[in-house]
Design an enzyme around this catalytic site. Structure first.
Site, PDB file in Angstrom:
ATOM      1  N   HIS A 151      39.572  42.684  44.507  1.00  0.00           N
ATOM      2  CA  HIS A 151      40.915  42.485  43.959  1.00  0.00           C
ATOM      3  C   HIS A 151      41.655  43.818  43.833  1.00  0.00           C
ATOM      4  O   HIS A 151      42.830  43.921  44.195  1.00  0.00           O
ATOM      5  CB  HIS A 151      40.846  41.790  42.603  1.00  0.00           C
ATOM      6  CG  HIS A 151      40.550  40.337  42.681  1.00  0.00           C
ATOM      7  ND1 HIS A 151      39.273  39.848  42.818  1.00  0.00           N
ATOM      8  CD2 HIS A 151      41.370  39.257  42.648  1.00  0.00           C
ATOM      9  CE1 HIS A 151      39.320  38.524  42.862  1.00  0.00           C
ATOM     10  NE2 HIS A 151      40.578  38.141  42.760  1.00  0.00           N
TER      11      HIS A 151
ATOM     12  N   HIS B 218      33.691  43.262  36.781  1.00  0.00           N
ATOM     13  CA  HIS B 218      33.422  44.508  37.495  1.00  0.00           C
ATOM     14  C   HIS B 218      33.161  45.630  36.516  1.00  0.00           C
ATOM     15  O   HIS B 218      33.656  45.618  35.382  1.00  0.00           O
ATOM     16  CB  HIS B 218      34.616  44.906  38.368  1.00  0.00           C
ATOM     17  CG  HIS B 218      34.763  44.067  39.590  1.00  0.00           C
ATOM     18  ND1 HIS B 218      33.947  44.198  40.682  1.00  0.00           N
ATOM     19  CD2 HIS B 218      35.635  43.079  39.893  1.00  0.00           C
ATOM     20  CE1 HIS B 218      34.311  43.326  41.605  1.00  0.00           C
ATOM     21  NE2 HIS B 218      35.327  42.626  41.139  1.00  0.00           N
TER      22      HIS B 218
END
Length: 124
Positions: free
Chosen positions: A37, A89
């Site tokens: 992303h 993440h």
């Protein structure tokens, strides 16, 4: 398209796992480095910023560039922070995604400028 392939290549190369509290959605979703992303957001937003800068008049180039790149950086920052906030993440994954995406956008911008100069000199 090349940015997506680049991101997949990096994920398969490094194969780092997500944070222990992240939900596992499948084998492809299990790797975290770099953040896809963050990579794609910075790639898209900085590519747009380079295109906007290229179209700006010489007189307003500094202001247009500052606005375009400032907006790209701010939106990329928000995307990356959301990935860390959601626990999907590690911060290093996001920083690597930002760097890879911005670098890929810079590379293609430089290649495009070089091709544009060759086309212009060949047309004369």
């Amino acid at each position: 398209m090349t940015g997506v392939a680049f991101g997949i290549f990096l994920k398969k190369t490094f194969g780092f796992i997500r944070p222990h509290h992240a939900p596992m959605l499948g084998e492809e979703a299990a790797t975290s480095f770099p953040s896809g992303h963050a990579l794609l957001a910075s790639l898209l937003l900085f590519s747009i910023a380079f295109a906007v800068l290229r179209c700006a008049s010489p007189a307003g180039r500094f202001r247009v560039g500052a606005l375009a790149f400032g907006s790209a950086a701010a939106l990329s920052l928000l995307v990356g922070l959301s990935r860390v906030h959601l626990g999907l993440h590690w911060p290093t994954d996001v920083v690597a995604g930002w760097a890879a995406g911005a670098g890929w956008a810079l590379l293609f911008s430089l290649v495009f400028v070089g091709q544009k100069r060759e086309l212009a000199s060949g047309a004369k």
